[in-house]
Design an enzyme around this catalytic site. Structure first.
Site, PDB file in Angstrom:
ATOM      1  N   GLN A  84      -3.629   9.470  -7.143  1.00 15.55           N
ATOM      2  CA  GLN A  84      -2.029  10.003  -7.528  1.00 15.55           C
ATOM      3  C   GLN A  84      -1.569  10.246  -9.010  1.00 15.55           C
ATOM      4  O   GLN A  84      -0.565   9.859  -9.141  1.00 15.55           O
ATOM      5  CB  GLN A  84      -1.311   8.438  -6.990  1.00 15.55           C
ATOM      6  N   HIS A 148      -1.645   4.134  -8.283  1.00 16.15           N
ATOM      7  CA  HIS A 148      -0.333   3.720  -9.132  1.00 16.15           C
ATOM      8  C   HIS A 148      -0.389   3.910 -11.007  1.00 16.15           C
ATOM      9  O   HIS A 148      -0.463   3.179 -11.883  1.00 16.15           O
ATOM     10  CB  HIS A 148      -1.032   1.587  -8.939  1.00 16.15           C
ATOM     11  N   GLU A 242      11.051  -2.046  -4.046  1.00 14.12           N
ATOM     12  CA  GLU A 242      12.223  -3.066  -4.676  1.00 14.12           C
ATOM     13  C   GLU A 242      13.113  -1.904  -6.051  1.00 14.12           C
ATOM     14  O   GLU A 242      12.661  -0.999  -5.933  1.00 14.12           O
ATOM     15  CB  GLU A 242      11.811  -4.013  -6.004  1.00 14.12           C
ATOM     16  N   TYR A 252       9.268  -8.741 -14.056  1.00 14.29           N
ATOM     17  CA  TYR A 252      10.019  -8.897 -12.959  1.00 14.29           C
ATOM     18  C   TYR A 252       8.780  -8.748 -11.950  1.00 14.29           C
ATOM     19  O   TYR A 252       8.557  -8.543 -10.080  1.00 14.29           O
ATOM     20  CB  TYR A 252      10.089  -7.001 -12.673  1.00 14.29           C
ATOM     21  N   TYR A 263      -2.605  -4.742   2.543  1.00 13.29           N
ATOM     22  CA  TYR A 263      -1.795  -3.563   3.471  1.00 13.29           C
ATOM     23  C   TYR A 263      -2.723  -3.883   4.950  1.00 13.29           C
ATOM     24  O   TYR A 263      -2.624  -3.178   5.574  1.00 13.29           O
ATOM     25  CB  TYR A 263      -2.290  -2.561   3.262  1.00 13.29           C
TER      26      TYR A 263
END
Length: 368
Positions: A84, A148, A242, A252, A263
């Site tokens: 990513q 991420h 979110e 958070y 998953y």
């Protein structure tokens, strides 16, 4: 009976926060045109004062698009193209017309550890080449995993710079630890220095740039000038994407609380709320894989002003979220099945532009 009422209340509460999976598809009131074609993953783009664009391709190319022509900007730092990670978001300094600073995030292999982590750099452009390059922040250590990296960049009205970094797939290591990078939203001055009133500047061993923590992988970040507020969205695991209102020093929750599961179907945690941890104003189940985020201030589109637009990678649409009292009360699909919507920007002309993977950048045009 009391237990039944309690369970019913929980179901209704979950529906309220996770409403709008029954989205309407809107095709009647707008059309679109492709203004930049043949882009693979247009992670971010900005409009320059002359209405040309700077576009980041995740694979590691910075493009200047002007008068229908693409020109590659050379001089980028070494970019680690891994999973990513790659070349990610881009932003202009609020006073770009006078100082020429651009800011961008990318995956970098520099520093401690193998693999890569997210870096923030600023630079100027001269003769289609980056100059005056300054590394403002480099998350450490590097991780070999592909997941991420984040990442988005915004400025607020005081020219503070906010940017996000995902927890790099290390959920039990990074997001809840203030001494570690990852799973955070950071705040810097425009030159990369630390604001004296950052929430953790006096916390021993904490990363002083941290503004909020307990995040998973924030790929949406906006500043709403009229309310002087910062909103973010982030990928959940299986379920639990979110939208959050970002406030200094707040936690958070990831991975202590979440509305998602692993998953492979097992639980991550037994709780969805905990004292001292923030609740999202909205979450999606199933996950839409959100990327890109825009607050609409334009009058070009009937009923869209004050809405938030969010790209869906998984389901391939642009999600128009109607907000009332800081809650999502209605959602509508735009650009349905056109492709994975990676980025979305309101242009200086008031029109909405979306970066769609393997399509390019499209302009949404109202029919009436």
């Amino acid at each position: 009976m009391t237990k039944v009422k309690h369970l019913l209340s929980i179901v209704l509460l979950l529906h309220f926060f996770a409403c709008a999976q029954d989205k309407n598809t809107n095709v009647a009131n707008y059309e679109y045109e492709t203004v930049v074609n043949d882009l693979e993953i247009p992670w971010g783009f900005v409009f320059l004062p002359d209405n040309s664009m700077l576009i980041t391709e995740k694979a590691g190319t910075l493009i200047h698009f002007k008068n229908g022509k693409k020109t590659e900007i050379t001089g980028l730092p070494a970019i680690k193209r891994h999973g990513q990670g790659g070349l990610m978001d881009i932003a202009l300094h609020p006073d770009y017309k006078n100082n020429g600073w651009i800011y961008f995030t990318y995956a970098s292999a520099e520093g401690e550890g193998s693999g890569a982590n997210t870096a923030l750099m600023r630079a100027k452009i001269s003769n289609n080449t980056l100059t005056n390059k300054e590394l403002l922040y480099k998350a450490t250590p590097n991780f070999s995993g592909p997941d991420h990296f984040g990442s988005r960049i915004i400025f607020d009205k005081n020219n503070y710079l906010f940017f996000s970094i995902g927890e790099r797939g290390e959920r039990d290591l990074n997001p809840q630890d203030l001494t570690r990078d990852g799973g955070k939203i950071y705040r810097l001055k425009d030159d990369g220095s630390i604001p004296a009133d950052n929430p953790f500047v006096n916390t021993p061993n904490a990363k002083k740039a941290i503004y909020t923590y307990g995040h998973r992988n924030p790929q949406g970040l906006i500043y709403i000038e009229e309310t002087n507020s910062i909103w973010s969205h982030e990928h959940g695991p299986k379920g639990g994407d979110e939208i959050n209102i970002i406030e200094a020093g707040k936690n958070y929750g990831w991975p202590v609380i979440t509305y998602g599961i692993n998953y492979w179907g097992t639980k991550i945690t037994d709780i969805t709320e905990k004292e001292g941890m923030e609740q999202p104003i909205h979450y999606w189940t199933p996950s839409i894989a959100p990327s890109g985020m825009c607050y609409v201030t334009s009058d070009k589109y009937k009923g869209w002003k004050g809405n938030i637009l969010v790209g869906s990678l998984r389901f391939q649409y642009l999600d128009r979220c109607v907000i009332k009292n800081n809650k999502v009360v209605y959602e509508e699909k735009l650009l349905d099945n056109l492709g994975r919507v990676r980025s979305v920007v309101q242009g200086p002309d008031g029109y909405i532009y979306a970066g769609v993977e393997n399509v390019g950048i499209v302009k949404i045009i109202p029919k009436n």
